[in-house]
Design a protein around this motif. Structure first.
Motif, mmCIF file in Angstrom:
data_model
loop_
_atom_site.group_PDB
_atom_site.id
_atom_site.type_symbol
_atom_site.label_atom_id
_atom_site.label_comp_id
_atom_site.label_asym_id
_atom_site.label_seq_id
_atom_site.Cartn_x
_atom_site.Cartn_y
_atom_site.Cartn_z
ATOM 1 N N VAL A 38 0.859 -1.177 0.000
ATOM 2 C CA VAL A 38 0.000 0.000 0.000
ATOM 3 C C VAL A 38 0.898 1.230 0.000
ATOM 4 C CG1 VAL A 38 -1.720 1.310 1.282
ATOM 5 C CG2 VAL A 38 -1.869 -1.187 1.190
ATOM 6 N N LEU A 39 0.728 2.095 -0.979
ATOM 7 C CA LEU A 39 1.593 3.253 -1.119
ATOM 8 C C LEU A 39 1.086 4.423 -0.276
ATOM 9 C CD1 LEU A 39 2.339 3.344 -4.963
ATOM 10 C CD2 LEU A 39 3.758 2.414 -3.132
ATOM 11 N N ASN A 40 1.968 4.991 0.495
ATOM 12 C CA ASN A 40 1.675 6.231 1.205
ATOM 13 C C ASN A 40 1.990 7.395 0.276
ATOM 14 O OD1 ASN A 40 0.920 5.262 3.894
ATOM 15 N ND2 ASN A 40 3.017 4.492 3.988
ATOM 16 N N VAL A 41 0.962 8.110 -0.136
ATOM 17 C CA VAL A 41 1.118 9.185 -1.104
ATOM 18 C C VAL A 41 0.845 10.523 -0.439
ATOM 19 C CG1 VAL A 41 0.300 10.167 -3.294
ATOM 20 C CG2 VAL A 41 0.479 7.679 -3.022
ATOM 21 N N GLY A 42 1.798 11.432 -0.536
ATOM 22 C CA GLY A 42 1.603 12.790 -0.068
ATOM 23 C C GLY A 42 1.095 13.648 -1.216
ATOM 24 N N VAL A 43 -0.077 14.233 -1.058
ATOM 25 C CA VAL A 43 -0.686 15.059 -2.101
ATOM 26 C C VAL A 43 -0.586 16.516 -1.658
ATOM 27 C CG1 VAL A 43 -2.746 15.489 -3.488
ATOM 28 C CG2 VAL A 43 -2.262 13.169 -2.664
ATOM 29 N N SER A 44 0.317 17.268 -2.279
ATOM 30 C CA SER A 44 0.564 18.645 -1.866
ATOM 31 C C SER A 44 -0.279 19.603 -2.697
ATOM 32 C CB SER A 44 2.051 18.987 -2.016
ATOM 33 O OG SER A 44 2.292 20.309 -1.584
ATOM 34 N N MET A 45 -1.186 20.317 -2.022
ATOM 35 C CA MET A 45 -2.084 21.258 -2.692
ATOM 36 C C MET A 45 -1.944 22.652 -2.069
ATOM 37 S SD MET A 45 -5.461 18.856 -3.330
ATOM 38 C CE MET A 45 -5.753 18.470 -1.592
ATOM 39 N N LEU A 46 -0.712 23.051 -1.817
ATOM 40 C CA LEU A 46 -0.459 24.294 -1.088
ATOM 41 C C LEU A 46 -0.713 25.541 -1.923
ATOM 42 C CD1 LEU A 46 2.718 23.275 0.937
ATOM 43 C CD2 LEU A 46 0.322 23.174 1.609
ATOM 44 N N THR A 47 -0.866 25.401 -3.240
ATOM 45 C CA THR A 47 -1.181 26.553 -4.090
ATOM 46 C C THR A 47 -2.676 26.679 -4.359
ATOM 47 O OG1 THR A 47 -0.815 25.244 -6.101
ATOM 48 C CG2 THR A 47 1.073 26.457 -5.232
ATOM 49 N N LEU A 48 -3.476 25.850 -3.727
ATOM 50 C CA LEU A 48 -4.922 25.842 -3.972
ATOM 51 C C LEU A 48 -5.592 27.132 -3.511
ATOM 52 C CD1 LEU A 48 -7.667 24.464 -4.585
ATOM 53 C CD2 LEU A 48 -7.494 23.352 -2.349
ATOM 54 N N VAL A 49 -6.461 27.659 -4.380
ATOM 55 C CA VAL A 49 -7.305 28.813 -4.043
ATOM 56 C C VAL A 49 -8.755 28.358 -4.211
ATOM 57 C CG1 VAL A 49 -7.854 31.221 -4.518
ATOM 58 C CG2 VAL A 49 -5.546 30.363 -4.963
ATOM 59 N N PRO A 50 -9.421 27.920 -3.141
ATOM 60 C CA PRO A 50 -10.788 27.399 -3.271
ATOM 61 C C PRO A 50 -11.724 28.400 -3.946
ATOM 62 C CG PRO A 50 -9.915 26.905 -1.105
ATOM 63 C CD PRO A 50 -8.937 27.834 -1.758
ATOM 64 N N GLY A 51 -12.460 27.899 -4.947
ATOM 65 C CA GLY A 51 -13.397 28.745 -5.666
ATOM 66 C C GLY A 51 -12.788 29.550 -6.788
ATOM 67 N N GLY A 52 -11.471 29.453 -6.968
ATOM 68 C CA GLY A 52 -10.819 30.288 -7.977
ATOM 69 C C GLY A 52 -9.989 29.544 -8.993
ATOM 70 N N MET A 53 -10.159 28.202 -9.078
ATOM 71 C CA MET A 53 -9.273 27.437 -9.963
ATOM 72 C C MET A 53 -10.026 26.577 -10.963
ATOM 73 S SD MET A 53 -6.203 26.545 -7.268
ATOM 74 C CE MET A 53 -4.992 26.260 -8.559
ATOM 75 N N GLY A 54 -11.338 26.789 -11.084
ATOM 76 C CA GLY A 54 -12.111 26.156 -12.143
ATOM 77 C C GLY A 54 -12.021 24.642 -12.161
ATOM 78 N N GLY A 55 -11.803 24.123 -13.377
ATOM 79 C CA GLY A 55 -11.801 22.680 -13.574
ATOM 80 C C GLY A 55 -10.706 21.962 -12.822
#
Length: 383
Positions: free
Chosen positions: A19-36
């Motif tokens: 089972v792979l431990n995956v780190g998903v980095s979303m530190l540039t996320l702007v909720p509501g402002g990134m469309g698709g």
């Protein structure tokens, strides 16, 4: 749709028991402002939460707290993200300065993934690295980008893609562009078509309204200007037909014809009602790495007239009327044809939508994670 990777020789084979431990980095996320791209990341986290072969931990900034539905989430303090180039650069600068402390917050991981393309923080050297690269529009249509954006993408898109162990993109069109422009080995690029939650849309196969719709932001490549020329032609041949526009940044549009209504950003229920009642959805975009709105329209029973640009023929298949997006007469003709073929296109559209699910999208991600992990494992064992 078949997975083109399944037939490729010499790929490192998976280890099903791991089972792979995956780190998903979303530190540039702007909720509501990134469309698709935001829709993609949200649905991906939902799918990874249910995975039996991947254990995901998501890392978000202060402004995106609670985004990672179902998965473990760790909030990294002091970062807020930003949608403009300047805001993105400020976020990146803070991330670079705080890289050591951010990495210290992260759990041990088998794979490091950035769904928003930019590696923030830059992963530890020993971590297998997967980048999502939605498209290389700045290389396909360089005239639409300023110098600052081109430089930003050259550093954080192109260089990152060359350094990544695996790349996930969202269409075969985008994959081909990445290979052609960046010279990257196609074996490490995985096409994960986006999905549609068809059960969230209620198809209307009955009477429809006397208007067409186009849901898109007011960006130049969305091609509103040529669509307006088509609407002037339809004002003569079909004077009762009007166009409804939804989306952000529509206040930048000029020379809007009288038969066009600009609504701007609308609540999701209103958008879905437009899908359900419009006589046709027209999609004249000059460039799409994928293009979700045509599929959402199909799921709603709405006939689609679509541009032949970018990935759109790949996505809509035989379930839409295609047109040259630079020809107003072709756009007007395609709209009329789509409306006249309503029942046929409804049937084809509902069939087409079934080919695109978030479950399949997530499966390709897991293949990419496994590929990156096994590639590093194999390389380290032969070093």
């Amino acid at each position: 749709m078949t997975n083109p990777h399944s037939a490729l020789p010499n790929r490192p084979q998976p280890e099903p028991s791991k089972v792979l431990n995956v780190g998903v980095s979303m530190l540039t996320l702007v909720p509501g402002g990134m469309g698709g791209s935001e829709t993609y990341a949200r649905e991906l986290t939902r799918q990874l939460a249910a995975s039996r072969t991947v254990k995901a931990t998501c890392y978000v900034n202060d402004g995106a707290r609670g985004f990672s539905e179902g998965t473990d989430e760790i909030v990294v303090p002091g970062l807020t993200g930003g949608s403009s180039t300047i805001q993105r650069l400020i976020t990146l600068a803070k991330g670079i300065i705080k890289r050591k402390s951010i990495l210290g917050l992260m759990r041990p991981m088998d794979v490091f993934h950035v769904p928003f393309t930019v590696p923030l923080p830059k992963p530890a050297k020993e971590a297998p690295f997967v980048q999502t690269l939605l498209d290389v529009q700045h290389l396909d249509l360089p005239e639409l980008f300023g110098l600052a954006d081109k430089l930003y993408r050259k550093i954080f898109y192109e260089k990152t893609a060359r350094d990544a162990d695996a790349i996930i993109t969202i269409s075969d069109f985008a994959k081909t562009s990445i290979v052609n422009h960046l010279g990257i080995d196609p074996a490490k690029i995985f096409t994960a078509h986006l999905g549609v939650n068809a059960e969230e849309f209620i198809p209307n196969l009955g009477q429809r309204g006397n208007f067409i719709m186009y849901p898109a932001r007011g960006w130049k490549h969305k091609n509103h200007a040529t669509l307006f020329e088509a609407m002037k032609l339809l004002a003569v041949s079909n004077p009762e037909l009007r166009l409804v526009l939804t989306g952000g940044a529509l206040d930048t549009l000029t020379d809007v014809p009288d038969n066009v209504e600009v609504r701007g950003l609308v609540p999701l229920p209103e958008l879905r009602e437009l899908y359900r009642t419009a006589a046709c959805m027209v999609f004249p975009s000059l460039y799409e790495g994928f293009g979700l709105p045509p599929l959402e329209a199909m799921a709603s029973g709405c006939p689609v007239a679509s541009s032949t640009a970018g990935s759109l023929p790949e996505i809509v298949g035989e379930a839409a009327v295609l047109f040259d997006p630079e020809d107003p007469e072709a756009i007007a003709s395609a709209i009329r044809t789509a409306i006249s073929r309503t029942e046929e296109l409804q049937t084809l559209g509902l069939q087409q939508v079934q080919k695109f699910t978030w479950e399949r999208c997530a499966e390709v991600h897991e293949q990419a994670y496994r590929y990156a992990f096994n590639l590093r494992t194999r390389n380290s064992s032969t070093a």
